[in-house]
Design an enzyme around this catalytic site. Structure first.
Site, PDB file in Angstrom:
ATOM      1  N   SER A 273      41.746  38.243  33.468  1.00 15.63           N
ATOM      2  CA  SER A 273      41.216  37.909  34.821  1.00 15.63           C
ATOM      3  C   SER A 273      40.836  39.251  35.690  1.00 15.63           C
ATOM      4  O   SER A 273      39.983  39.876  35.050  1.00 15.63           O
ATOM      5  CB  SER A 273      42.059  37.076  35.540  1.00 15.63           C
ATOM      6  OG  SER A 273      41.543  36.546  36.782  1.00 15.63           O
TER       7      SER A 273
ATOM      8  N   HIS B 183      38.334  34.908  33.202  1.00 13.13           N
ATOM      9  CA  HIS B 183      38.209  34.197  34.419  1.00 13.13           C
ATOM     10  C   HIS B 183      36.586  34.626  35.147  1.00 13.13           C
ATOM     11  O   HIS B 183      36.552  35.818  35.261  1.00 13.13           O
ATOM     12  CB  HIS B 183      39.035  34.204  35.784  1.00 13.13           C
ATOM     13  CG  HIS B 183      40.252  33.515  35.321  1.00 13.13           C
ATOM     14  ND1 HIS B 183      41.583  33.756  35.774  1.00 13.13           N
ATOM     15  CD2 HIS B 183      40.477  32.732  34.183  1.00 13.13           C
ATOM     16  CE1 HIS B 183      42.377  32.969  35.397  1.00 13.13           C
ATOM     17  NE2 HIS B 183      42.004  32.245  34.326  1.00 13.13           N
TER      18      HIS B 183
ATOM     19  N   ASP C 160      47.671  32.028  35.461  1.00 14.95           N
ATOM     20  CA  ASP C 160      47.201  31.217  34.287  1.00 14.95           C
ATOM     21  C   ASP C 160      47.221  32.059  33.029  1.00 14.95           C
ATOM     22  O   ASP C 160      47.069  33.179  33.121  1.00 14.95           O
ATOM     23  CB  ASP C 160      45.506  31.141  34.637  1.00 14.95           C
ATOM     24  CG  ASP C 160      44.936  29.978  33.503  1.00 14.95           C
ATOM     25  OD1 ASP C 160      43.506  30.659  33.282  1.00 14.95           O
ATOM     26  OD2 ASP C 160      45.486  29.282  33.001  1.00 14.95           O
TER      27      ASP C 160
END
Lengths: 281, 193
Positions: free
Chosen positions: B16, B43, B136
């Site tokens: 991310s 992401h 995540d």
């Protein structure tokens, strides 16, 4: 989460049971995503295994409809992927305007947002009066919600934002009435919509239409079922009719691609059915 | 490809915040393509466009692209998840997109990709989790390990955003905690065989 080496096998058996008992055919759906949704079903319905789920599906009236809420993907919103409507306005409306009567098909309409978005769009383009929109899905509960056209107020800010980005000409609030925590789509829009049960996996052509919207539905199908659906769409379209798909979907690798023409270079997701097979561009 | 006697058929990588640089660092170690596909979930904001030029391997013949629905994953290619869609691996070796709800506020979600990889390829998966600001990927990486796959977590001391690696380490002990240099070397070194 239990790692169960029998999970895939049990999922196969469950899907077969559902098909044989209820004629809902999930056997051609993408497995990984079905797997996730059936795992969610196990947790939320408090059932220990897919085999136990199968037993309840077969023997407990009403249970299958509960499970169905997990097997289908309900994610949808008004004016989803707003750029789609901009392309519609610029490239498709001029052709549609040449017809005195129009038929549309929203395939996999879920709870109706896509169909109502199309109705609002057509109204603003002066085409709604001459139009009939068929909106189909396999989930009776979603269809009921769609038919009612009542949505939680909490969704309105996102819907409004999407509507504006889609080039909405008026104000989104002019299309619904407010009551308590919900909004209700105006009857004047609803009367141009017909919600019905139809499965892309098992059913056939039911009408000839000028435009089909099937967005973020076919990603849940495996290739073979995608081809079946595309064939259905091809047969349902008038020559020169249009098919709109989701932002990351395409007909590019479909055997049917030669019978369609993409309106623009990618990422355009609207195709037209060639008028004659040897149409070249 | 073999890593320490363990057969790997697919590498899945998640990142991310700070991920672009971290991924490029690793790709910069690839002087030739891997012998397996590498699937990456980074992401990104919804509707963002994938810029191929933002990523390059040391070997410029290495193909880097956004993955398409039902695309068959080929050895040596590097695939990125598209904005706003989850990527799921299927047992037959292709990918399905999904626009189901966000997971850990993310779509594409690293957890979703990792978990599908574990179910699709069982122990023949290498999962890699890099820098990022949310959790995540932690659960999904553990799933890969639970199915017998290999798991690498970027050393939080090196990660631009340590939260993502730390979330994984709080949940389980991965096969290895590594700096990017070592991840690159391990992949490239083993990837050639």
């Amino acid at each position: 989460m239990v790692i169960d080496s029998d999970f895939d096998m049990e999922l196969d058996l469950l899907l077969n049971a559902i098909f044989h008992k209820f004629r809902y055919d999930f056997r051609g759906y993408s497995r990984a995503s079905l797997r996730r949704r059936s795992q969610a079903a196990l947790i939320n319905l408090d059932v220990l295994s897919l085999s136990a789920l199968q037993a309840r599906v077969l023997h407990e009236p009403g249970f299958f409809e509960e499970l169905l809420q997990y097997l289908t993907v309900p994610v949808t919103e008004m004016f989803r992927d707003p750029a789609f409507f901009i392309t519609l306005r610029e490239n498709v409306v001029p052709y549609l305007s040449t017809y005195s009567s129009l038929k549309f098909w929203v395939a996999g309409c879920s709870t109706g947002e896509e169909a109502y978005s199309l109705a609002i769009f057509l109204l603003e383009e002066g085409l709604l009066e001459r139009s009939l929109i068929y909106a189909t899905d396999i989930n009776p509960r979603s269809l009921k919600v769609a038919q009612e056209g009542i949505y939680p107020s909490s969704l309105i800010p996102k819907f409004t934002q999407n509507y504006q980005k889609a080039g909405g000409k008026s104000s989104f609030s002019s299309y619904y009435e407010e009551a308590y925590d919900a909004v209700s789509i105006l009857p004047s829009l609803k009367k141009h919509l017909l919600f019905a049960d139809h499965s892309l996996a098992t059913d056939s052509v039911f009408s000839e239409v000028h435009f089909i919207s099937c967005r973020n539905v076919m990603i849940y199908f495996e290739k073979e079922l995608q081809e079946r659906a595309t064939q259905l769409f091809y047969e349902s379209l008038v020559p020169g009719g249009f098919l709109g798909v989701g932002e990351k979907e395409s007909l590019q690798f479909s055997p049917l691609m030669p019978k369609f023409e993409r309106l623009h270079a990618p990422p355009c997701r609207i195709y037209s059915k060639k008028r004659r097979l040897n149409d070249k561009k | 490809m073999m890593i320490g006697g363990h057969e790997i058929r697919c590498v899945v990588l998640g990142a991310s915040a700070g991920g672009v640089d971290a991924i490029n660092f690793i790709l910069g170690k690839f002087h030739r393509p891997l012998t397996v596909p590498l699937l990456i979930t980074l992401h990104v904001a919804p509707h963002s466009i994938f810029i191929e030029e933002a990523f390059r391997g040391a070997d410029s013949t290495i193909q880097i692209k956004e993955v398409a629905d039902k695309e068959v994953l080929l050895p040596g290619k590097v695939y990125f998840a598209p904005a706003d869609y989850h990527v799921l691996l299927e047992r037959q070796g292709h990918v399905s997109l999904s626009s189901e709800e966000a997971v850990c506020f993310a779509r594409p979600s690293i957890d979703v990709m990792f978990e599908s990889a574990a179910f699709a390829f069982k122990q023949n998966v290498l999962g890699i989790l890099l820098t990022g600001a949310n959790e995540d990927g932690a659960k999904g990486l553990k799933t890969i390990q639970d199915f017998g796959g290999l798991t690498y977590v970027q050393d939080p001391r090196e990660a631009r955003s340590p939260f993502m690696p730390q979330s994984a380490l709080a949940l389980f002990t991965p096969t290895q905690v590594l700096v990017l240099e070592s991840i690159g070397e391990l992949l490239y070194g083993q990837g050639a065989t």
